[in-house]
Scaffold this motif. Structure first.
Motif, short mmCIF file in Angstrom:
data_model
loop_
_atom_site.label_atom_id
_atom_site.label_comp_id
_atom_site.label_asym_id
_atom_site.label_seq_id
_atom_site.Cartn_x
_atom_site.Cartn_y
_atom_site.Cartn_z
N LEU A 73 23.84 45.73 6.98
CA LEU A 73 23.75 44.92 5.77
C LEU A 73 23.79 45.83 4.55
O LEU A 73 23.17 46.89 4.53
N PRO A 74 24.48 45.40 3.49
CA PRO A 74 24.40 46.12 2.23
C PRO A 74 22.99 45.99 1.64
O PRO A 74 22.39 44.90 1.69
N SER A 75 22.47 47.09 1.12
CA SER A 75 21.11 47.07 0.58
C SER A 75 21.09 47.51 -0.88
O SER A 75 22.00 48.22 -1.35
N LEU A 76 20.05 47.09 -1.56
CA LEU A 76 19.77 47.49 -2.95
C LEU A 76 18.46 48.25 -2.94
O LEU A 76 17.46 47.76 -2.41
N PHE A 77 18.45 49.45 -3.54
CA PHE A 77 17.20 50.23 -3.57
C PHE A 77 17.31 51.23 -4.72
O PHE A 77 17.54 52.42 -4.52
N VAL A 78 17.14 50.72 -5.95
CA VAL A 78 17.31 51.54 -7.14
C VAL A 78 15.98 51.69 -7.87
O VAL A 78 15.24 50.71 -8.02
N TRP A 79 15.69 52.92 -8.30
CA TRP A 79 14.44 53.27 -8.95
C TRP A 79 14.68 53.57 -10.43
O TRP A 79 15.53 54.41 -10.77
N TYR A 80 13.92 52.88 -11.30
CA TYR A 80 13.96 53.12 -12.73
C TYR A 80 12.61 53.64 -13.20
O TYR A 80 11.56 53.35 -12.59
N HIS A 81 12.62 54.38 -14.30
CA HIS A 81 11.36 54.90 -14.85
C HIS A 81 10.51 53.77 -15.40
O HIS A 81 11.01 52.76 -15.90
N GLY A 82 9.20 53.95 -15.29
CA GLY A 82 8.27 52.93 -15.77
C GLY A 82 8.41 52.61 -17.24
O GLY A 82 8.05 51.51 -17.67
N ASP A 83 8.94 53.56 -18.03
CA ASP A 83 9.16 53.28 -19.45
C ASP A 83 10.15 52.13 -19.65
O ASP A 83 10.15 51.47 -20.69
N ASP A 84 10.99 51.92 -18.65
CA ASP A 84 11.99 50.86 -18.74
C ASP A 84 11.56 49.60 -18.00
O ASP A 84 12.36 48.65 -17.87
N ALA A 85 10.32 49.56 -17.52
CA ALA A 85 9.91 48.48 -16.62
C ALA A 85 10.02 47.10 -17.26
O ALA A 85 10.48 46.15 -16.60
N VAL A 86 9.58 46.95 -18.49
CA VAL A 86 9.62 45.63 -19.12
C VAL A 86 11.06 45.15 -19.24
O VAL A 86 11.39 44.00 -18.88
N ASP A 87 11.97 46.02 -19.71
CA ASP A 87 13.36 45.62 -19.86
C ASP A 87 14.00 45.34 -18.50
O ASP A 87 14.79 44.39 -18.36
N VAL A 88 13.69 46.15 -17.51
CA VAL A 88 14.26 45.95 -16.18
C VAL A 88 13.80 44.61 -15.60
O VAL A 88 14.60 43.86 -15.04
N LEU A 89 12.53 44.30 -15.73
CA LEU A 89 12.01 43.05 -15.18
C LEU A 89 12.57 41.84 -15.91
O LEU A 89 12.83 40.79 -15.30
N LYS A 90 12.78 41.95 -17.21
CA LYS A 90 13.40 40.84 -17.95
C LYS A 90 14.85 40.64 -17.49
O LYS A 90 15.31 39.49 -17.31
N ALA A 91 15.57 41.73 -17.28
CA ALA A 91 16.94 41.62 -16.79
C ALA A 91 16.96 41.08 -15.36
O ALA A 91 17.86 40.30 -15.01
N TYR A 92 15.99 41.49 -14.56
CA TYR A 92 15.90 40.98 -13.20
C TYR A 92 15.66 39.48 -13.20
O TYR A 92 16.27 38.73 -12.41
N ARG A 93 14.82 39.01 -14.12
CA ARG A 93 14.58 37.57 -14.25
C ARG A 93 15.89 36.83 -14.54
O ARG A 93 16.15 35.78 -13.93
N GLU A 94 16.71 37.36 -15.41
CA GLU A 94 17.98 36.71 -15.72
C GLU A 94 18.91 36.72 -14.52
O GLU A 94 19.59 35.73 -14.25
N TYR A 95 18.92 37.82 -13.79
CA TYR A 95 19.74 37.90 -12.59
C TYR A 95 19.37 36.82 -11.58
O TYR A 95 20.24 36.18 -10.97
N THR A 96 18.08 36.61 -11.37
CA THR A 96 17.63 35.68 -10.33
C THR A 96 18.06 34.24 -10.61
O THR A 96 18.14 33.43 -9.67
N LYS A 97 18.34 33.92 -11.83
CA LYS A 97 18.70 32.54 -12.18
C LYS A 97 20.03 32.12 -11.57
O LYS A 97 20.27 30.92 -11.35
N THR A 98 20.90 33.10 -11.30
CA THR A 98 22.21 32.78 -10.74
C THR A 98 22.48 33.56 -9.45
O THR A 98 23.63 33.61 -8.99
#
Length: 480
Positions: free
Chosen positions: A225-250
């Motif tokens: 199976l193709p997998s996703l496993f990407v690590w971002y710095h905690g300084d970007d956590a708020v922006d990453v989680l907001k973008a993840y929220r938008e991704y989940t909608k579609t």
């Protein structure tokens, strides 16, 4: 003479004599382990290192007949009972002080029918046991995400895994179970036979008996199976989680992802300058063509400059084992959960802030994307009621030092308690129960009263109480 059983004020402890134990051993095929046996400490140990219980008797069952004998012993002598499958429940339900552990850990048989696309798994089997056998045929059933987890506990409380949005919960894919109820009867439960019991065990936990085998539907999955496993710095956590929220909608139903906060471990796979730094990780898998997965996950890989990106194609069995090293036997754990109507800015801020306050670098706050096939069923179609929530948040306190128990439990407990004060937060997941703190209506919602009636039918004396307990009519937990 071994004294076992729970003592209430003014009562005498239940006594189980050596003669009674010997008589039980003559009827029981498996090992019977008592505190004087050399294997006692190893056998009683649970996955969660916080839990240190000393049962009076551990009955290691070899089959259903042994389970029947153990249940009869418990009834005859009024023994407190714990049921052990994989032994991985965070709350330590798989053991009991001064009582009887009915241990299914030797019952790990798995039988695949590739033509009917079903698998029969005994009550002590782990996810790894099932995955190993089913993948021989290019098949899988939706289970969890850590291969050492017991199938029984995971499934009876719902079961969230890498295939959840496409094929539903583990409990949604049960075809039938064999179960020993409190009266010692062996019953088969399906949609057509003992249908009330079948409804209840799909999300109602271990309240209704001991499931000695599960029959699951199978699907074509893997072998990679193709997998996703990407690590971002905690300084970007708020922006990453907001973008993840938008991704989940579609997001595609073929995609099953979660986001979690963590600290970068001191391992060679990570840049040394990042060691110990806060991080937010996007993790998951895609059950479909690699080209479709690339298009699905590409936006999630460029949300900021990644610390490291481990995404790639993995054998399904390896994907299922990928997190095993993060949850070893003997580490100390305290996990709690809530469901969300939305991943709001306020909730994202709360997650990032509270993770920064964790006393342990091993702890995480996880955001699970749900929906898809989970939400296809009505809330009352099975005992698992929380169908409509698009997200679940879990606080996973994981630590090593016993001296830090109170601090880590307080962190997890407070994080969830504060979340519950926010709008659109409700419920709890039975596999992340804290230390037996969630009331039944929180876990089971509007299904609770029906579960009480079924519990009263099949376990009127509350023999099986070490679980997310549903108290039968006329009984109380205090009386047990």
């Amino acid at each position: 003479m071994a004294k076992v059983g729970r003592t209430t004020e003014g009562a005498t402890p239940v006594e189980l004599t050596a003669d009674a134990i010997q008589a039980f051993e003559t009827r029981f095929a498996g090992p019977v382990i008592t505190p004087g046996d050399p294997a006692y400490d190893e056998t009683r140990a649970l996955w969660n290192g916080v839990i240190d219980k000393r049962p009076a008797l551990i009955a290691q069952c070899t089959g259903t007949a042994d389970v029947v004998e153990a249940v009869a012993l418990a009834r005859e002598h009024d023994l407190p009972v714990a049921v052990r499958g994989g032994g991985h429940n965070v709350a330590g339900y798989a053991s009991v002080d001064d009582g009887l552990v009915i241990d299914l850990s030797l019952m790990t048989g798995v039988l695949v029918d590739p033509v009917a696309r079903t698998v029969l798994a005994q009550g002590g089997a782990t996810l790894g046991h099932v995955d190993r056998e089913t993948q021989l045929h290019g098949l899988a059933t939706p289970l969890g995400v850590v291969s050492a987890t017991g199938v029984a506990g995971l499934t009876l409380n719902g079961g969230l895994g890498h295939l959840r949005r496409k094929y539903g919960l583990a409990c949604d894919n049960i075809v039938s179970v064999e179960i020993v109820t409190a009266d010692g009867q062996v019953r088969t439960a399906t949609v057509d036979q003992n249908d009330d019991l079948f409804w209840a065990i799909r999300g109602g936990g271990g309240n209704f008996g001991i499931v000695t085998s599960f029959e699951f539907r199978l699907y074509e999955v893997g072998p990679e199976l193709p997998s996703l496993f990407v690590w971002y710095h905690g300084d970007d956590a708020v922006d990453v989680l907001k973008a993840y929220r938008e991704y989940t909608k579609t997001a595609s139903r073929d995609a099953n992802t979660l986001a979690f906060t963590y600290a970068v471990p001191e391992l060679a796979e990570f840049p040394k300058e990042a060691w110990g730094e806060p991080a937010v990780i996007l993790f998951g898998a895609y059950d479909g063509p690699e080209s479709d997965a690339d298009a699905e996950f590409a936006p999630l890989k460029t949300l900021a400059a990644p610390i490291v990106d481990f995404s790639g194609t993995l054998p399904y069995v390896e994907l299922q084992r990928l997190l095993d090293e993060d949850y070893p036997d003997g580490l100390r754990y305290y996990w709690k959960s809530v469901y969300l109507d939305d991943l709001t800015d306020e909730i994202i801020d709360h997650i990032v802030h509270t993770h920064g306050e964790s006393p342990s670098s091993l702890s995480t706050v996880d955001v699970w994307h749900l929906g898809g096939a989970i939400a296809d069923r009505d809330a009352d179609e099975t005992a698992f009621a929380h169908r409509d929530a698009p997200y679940m948040v879990t606080y996973e306190a994981n630590w090593e030092d016993a001296a830090m128990d109170d601090a880590n439990v307080a962190w997890g407990r407070t994080g969830i308690s504060d979340l519950r004060q926010l709008e659109g937060v409700a419920g709890a997941y039975g596999n992340f129960p804290g230390f037996d703190e969630a009331p039944g209506d929180l876990l089971f919602g509007e299904n609770y009263e029906r579960l009480v009636e079924i519990k009263t039918t099949y376990d009127p004396t509350n023999l099986f109480k070490l679980n997310q307990n549903i108290v039968p009519r006329g009984a109380s937990q205090a009386d047990d």
